[in-house]
Design a protein around this motif. Structure first.
Motif, PDB file in Angstrom:
ATOM      1  N   ILE A 187       0.828  -1.208   0.000  1.00  0.00           N
ATOM      2  CA  ILE A 187       0.000   0.000   0.000  1.00  0.00           C
ATOM      3  C   ILE A 187       0.860   1.255   0.000  1.00  0.00           C
ATOM      4  N   GLY A 188       1.730   1.406   0.983  1.00  0.00           N
ATOM      5  CA  GLY A 188       2.559   2.598   1.083  1.00  0.00           C
ATOM      6  C   GLY A 188       2.228   3.384   2.333  1.00  0.00           C
ATOM      7  N   LEU A 189       2.254   4.697   2.205  1.00  0.00           N
ATOM      8  CA  LEU A 189       1.955   5.606   3.315  1.00  0.00           C
ATOM      9  C   LEU A 189       0.603   6.281   3.090  1.00  0.00           C
ATOM     10  N   SER A 190      -0.181   6.408   4.152  1.00  0.00           N
ATOM     11  CA  SER A 190      -1.433   7.160   4.029  1.00  0.00           C
ATOM     12  C   SER A 190      -1.131   8.642   4.149  1.00  0.00           C
ATOM     13  N   CYS A 191      -1.786   9.444   3.315  1.00  0.00           N
ATOM     14  CA  CYS A 191      -1.600  10.892   3.306  1.00  0.00           C
ATOM     15  C   CYS A 191      -2.971  11.569   3.285  1.00  0.00           C
ATOM     16  N   PRO A 192      -3.026  12.824   3.681  1.00  0.00           N
ATOM     17  CA  PRO A 192      -4.307  13.546   3.618  1.00  0.00           C
ATOM     18  C   PRO A 192      -4.802  13.660   2.180  1.00  0.00           C
ATOM     19  N   ASP A 193      -6.107  13.807   2.023  1.00  0.00           N
ATOM     20  CA  ASP A 193      -6.667  14.049   0.688  1.00  0.00           C
ATOM     21  C   ASP A 193      -6.079  15.346   0.139  1.00  0.00           C
ATOM     22  N   PRO A 194      -5.908  15.470  -1.177  1.00  0.00           N
ATOM     23  CA  PRO A 194      -6.323  14.520  -2.218  1.00  0.00           C
ATOM     24  C   PRO A 194      -5.256  13.494  -2.581  1.00  0.00           C
ATOM     25  N   VAL A 195      -4.139  13.455  -1.838  1.00  0.00           N
ATOM     26  CA  VAL A 195      -3.069  12.514  -2.181  1.00  0.00           C
ATOM     27  C   VAL A 195      -3.508  11.080  -1.942  1.00  0.00           C
ATOM     28  N   GLY A 196      -4.152  10.815  -0.820  1.00  0.00           N
ATOM     29  CA  GLY A 196      -4.555   9.442  -0.509  1.00  0.00           C
ATOM     30  C   GLY A 196      -3.370   8.638  -0.015  1.00  0.00           C
ATOM     31  N   THR A 197      -2.920   7.673  -0.791  1.00  0.00           N
ATOM     32  CA  THR A 197      -1.750   6.876  -0.422  1.00  0.00           C
ATOM     33  C   THR A 197      -0.540   7.335  -1.230  1.00  0.00           C
ATOM     34  N   ALA A 198       0.642   7.194  -0.625  1.00  0.00           N
ATOM     35  CA  ALA A 198       1.882   7.620  -1.254  1.00  0.00           C
ATOM     36  C   ALA A 198       2.924   6.516  -1.109  1.00  0.00           C
ATOM     37  N   VAL A 199       3.978   6.631  -1.899  1.00  0.00           N
ATOM     38  CA  VAL A 199       5.107   5.703  -1.836  1.00  0.00           C
ATOM     39  C   VAL A 199       6.343   6.519  -1.482  1.00  0.00           C
ATOM     40  N   ALA A 200       7.130   6.022  -0.516  1.00  0.00           N
ATOM     41  CA  ALA A 200       8.324   6.740  -0.048  1.00  0.00           C
ATOM     42  C   ALA A 200       9.525   5.807  -0.060  1.00  0.00           C
ATOM     43  N   TRP A 201      10.703   6.361  -0.321  1.00  0.00           N
ATOM     44  CA  TRP A 201      11.941   5.580  -0.349  1.00  0.00           C
ATOM     45  C   TRP A 201      13.115   6.497  -0.006  1.00  0.00           C
ATOM     46  N   PHE A 202      14.212   5.894   0.426  1.00  0.00           N
ATOM     47  CA  PHE A 202      15.416   6.663   0.743  1.00  0.00           C
ATOM     48  C   PHE A 202      16.649   5.877   0.298  1.00  0.00           C
ATOM     49  N   PRO A 203      17.760   6.563  -0.019  1.00  0.00           N
ATOM     50  CA  PRO A 203      18.971   5.870  -0.492  1.00  0.00           C
ATOM     51  C   PRO A 203      19.718   5.201   0.653  1.00  0.00           C
ATOM     52  N   LEU A 204      20.260   4.037   0.376  1.00  0.00           N
ATOM     53  CA  LEU A 204      21.075   3.351   1.369  1.00  0.00           C
ATOM     54  C   LEU A 204      22.455   3.994   1.452  1.00  0.00           C
ATOM     55  N   ALA A 205      23.024   3.992   2.646  1.00  0.00           N
ATOM     56  CA  ALA A 205      24.340   4.576   2.894  1.00  0.00           C
ATOM     57  C   ALA A 205      25.393   3.470   2.947  1.00  0.00           C
ATOM     58  N   PRO A 206      26.673   3.827   2.871  1.00  0.00           N
ATOM     59  CA  PRO A 206      27.732   2.811   2.990  1.00  0.00           C
ATOM     60  C   PRO A 206      27.586   2.004   4.271  1.00  0.00           C
ATOM     61  N   GLY A 207      27.744   0.698   4.150  1.00  0.00           N
ATOM     62  CA  GLY A 207      27.604  -0.194   5.297  1.00  0.00           C
ATOM     63  C   GLY A 207      26.213  -0.741   5.492  1.00  0.00           C
TER      64      GLY A 207
END
Length: 535
Positions: free
Chosen positions: A326-346
């Motif tokens: 599903i992802g992340l719930s957000c206020p209308d009108p976005v509804g659901t969102a997808v989030a990601w972040f870059p991995l660091a060394p190690g």
């Protein structure tokens, strides 16, 4: 007899399901290329799929095909090889792994700049009239030819060998092999002559003999050739030599300027907007390096202390946030969102497309100091310490509406702001959001094939003799055995069968990999149940 046919039909349906499961653990491709340049209408076709518009940094693997219209130009980067496509050209990647590059040029003209050829490595170009083997690093200009146009193999630097259609010749630097277009085969050698197409892809005479990037990364890392012109290598305490990109937007972060695309067998893959973005998106890690004094912190790409001879491609070295499927719930009108972040060394990357622990460790080699400490998880799931780890780059997550993510639309213009606390408290999803793409064509292909087979089984037909044809991968000896009396049409028929065999194998691998995505569909079903809480 009808019962027998229905039993056979039932067996076919089961085979579609179980064959994919049986092959699901087949290792993903060990070598990956990319679309490195395009001008005009350039198309890309996945194995078993349909033609679609090609974009910069689209990954290219065995079974895929690329074509250009008459006025268009394109270029592919595959490790140490750069391949330029002239207008009205079509080629297919028949085989691509750590030791073999086999490319079938069905029509048109290509240029190849080969910077390195390791011992035991094979670079083979299949033409309708035979095969060309590149025997040394150099520059090669190859025209497929047809009934009206001769086939040509020009060697400006290096050495090549052609075999097929009754000819078996070595081609030295400065020479061109010409095969006549009609009638009996006549192979002649001429002097190699350059033109505008060749000038467009051959390196300048004053180009550096050994690029700086190759001191820090393997030449088998696709995209390395763009790094020196787009950034600087600097020595940094704790990391060694790392790469800083130049001329970035103020809000730039890794995996933010580009879009997501579903690519079998990996699933969701990042396609970066920057010409230099392929290698830093699919190998190594990203670190935030503090500035000196009043200088602000800068992003740096860390390829790893010891470059692997054959680095393992990742679709994106990121973790996702939110609820699986599903992802992340957000206020209308976005509804659901997808989030990601870059991995660091190690920080370890845990893929969703394999449970092979040895492959997972090789994928993290260089980025993680002691890969022996990675995993294993329970039932193929990520280890618990990857879920609860304190990730360094989590606060730099990019968030977009789910429709933007799944639709492959540009990320940067659609960013959704979320409080830092929300990102810090969201569950971690290693490697994949477990969201399926809107259309799943590999499975559609598999089902259509099964239906077609069922129709043949259930339809009465007259007894007839069965013939089996075994198509082997072409080799130099087989090419040389083609007699001089072989017609062009016959040679092209053999060529088409050979390419079709490679495409069928690649399509089967794609269908098998899609079957593995059933785990993602299971997570999706669980996430949509009444007991699931949105994060």
């Amino acid at each position: 007899m009808p019962n027998t046919r229905f039993l056979a039909a039932f067996v076919v349906l089961l085979s579609v399901i179980w064959a994919g499961a049986a092959r699901a653990e087949e290792a993903p491709p060990s070598a990956v290329g990319r679309i490195s340049a395009s001008t005009g209408a350039v198309s890309l076709r996945p194995a078993g799929g349909e033609w679609g518009a090609a974009a910069l940094n689209d990954p290219v693997i065995a079974g895929m095909a690329v074509r250009t219209t008459a006025p268009a130009r394109a270029a592919l980067g595959i490790g140490a090889a750069r391949i330029a496509l002239s207008g009205a050209t079509e080629l297919e990647i028949a085989r691509l792994d750590d030791t073999t590059r086999q490319i079938a040029v069905q029509q048109g003209r290509i240029g190849i700049h080969l910077t390195r050829l390791a011992p035991g490595e094979t670079v083979e170009i299949d033409l309708p009239r035979g095969g060309v083997w590149l025997l040394a690093p150099g520059d090669y200009d190859i025209t497929a030819g047809n009934d009206q146009m001769p086939s040509r193999v020009a060697v400006f630097a290096g050495q090549a060998h052609f075999a097929g259609s009754g000819a078996d010749r070595k081609i030295a630097a400065g020479s061109t092999l010409v095969l006549n277009a009609k009638g009996a085969t006549a192979a002649t050698l001429e002097s190699a002559a350059a033109d505008d197409f060749i000038a467009a892809w051959r390196p300048a005479p004053d180009a550096a003999a050994v690029p700086v990037a190759l001191r820090h990364v393997s030449p088998e890392m696709t995209g390395w050739e763009t790094l020196d012109g787009a950034g600087n290598w600097e020595e940094t305490a704790g990391f060694g030599e790392i790469w800083f990109p130049k001329n970035l937007p103020d809000d730039w972060a890794p995996y933010r300027y580009g879009h997501w695309r579903w690519v079998m067998p990996w699933g969701w893959s990042w396609v970066d907007d920057a010409a230099w973005g392929f290698a830093p998106s699919h190998y190594g890690r990203w670190a935030r390096i503090p500035g000196a004094g009043a200088e602000i912190a800068r992003w740096a790409w860390v390829p790893g202390a010891t470059p692997a001879a054959h680095p393992v491609y990742t679709p994106a070295a990121v973790n996702f946030l939110g609820t699986a499927g599903i992802g992340l719930s957000c206020p209308d009108p976005v509804g659901t969102a997808v989030a990601w972040f870059p991995l660091a060394p190690g920080e370890a990357y845990w893929p969703s497309y394999t449970t092979d622990l040895e492959l997972i460790r090789r994928t993290n080699a260089g980025a993680v100091k002691d890969v022996a400490k990675i995993g294993p998880g329970i039932g193929g799931d990520p280890p618990g310490d990857l879920i609860t780890a304190a990730y360094q780059n989590r606060r730099f997550a990019s968030v977009v509406p789910r429709a933007v993510f799944a639709g492959g639309r540009a990320v940067a213009p659609a960013l959704v702001p979320l409080p830092t606390e929300r990102l810090a408290n969201a569950p971690v999803l290693p490697g994949s959001p477990q969201i399926m793409p809107p259309a799943s064509k590999p499975m559609v292909v598999a089902v259509a094939s099964a239906v077609h087979t069922l129709a043949r089984i259930l339809t009465p037909r007259q007894t007839r003799a069965a013939a089996r044809t075994l198509i082997l991968r072409p080799n130099r000896a087989a090419m040389a055995q083609v007699g001089s009396g072989t017609t062009f049409a016959q040679a092209r028929s053999v060529f088409a069968a050979r390419v079709g065999s490679s495409a069928s194998r690649a399509k089967a691998r794609a269908v098998a990999a899609y079957a593995r995505a059933s785990r993602g569909r299971t997570h999706l079903a669980a996430a949509t149940s009444t007991r699931t809480r949105l994060h």
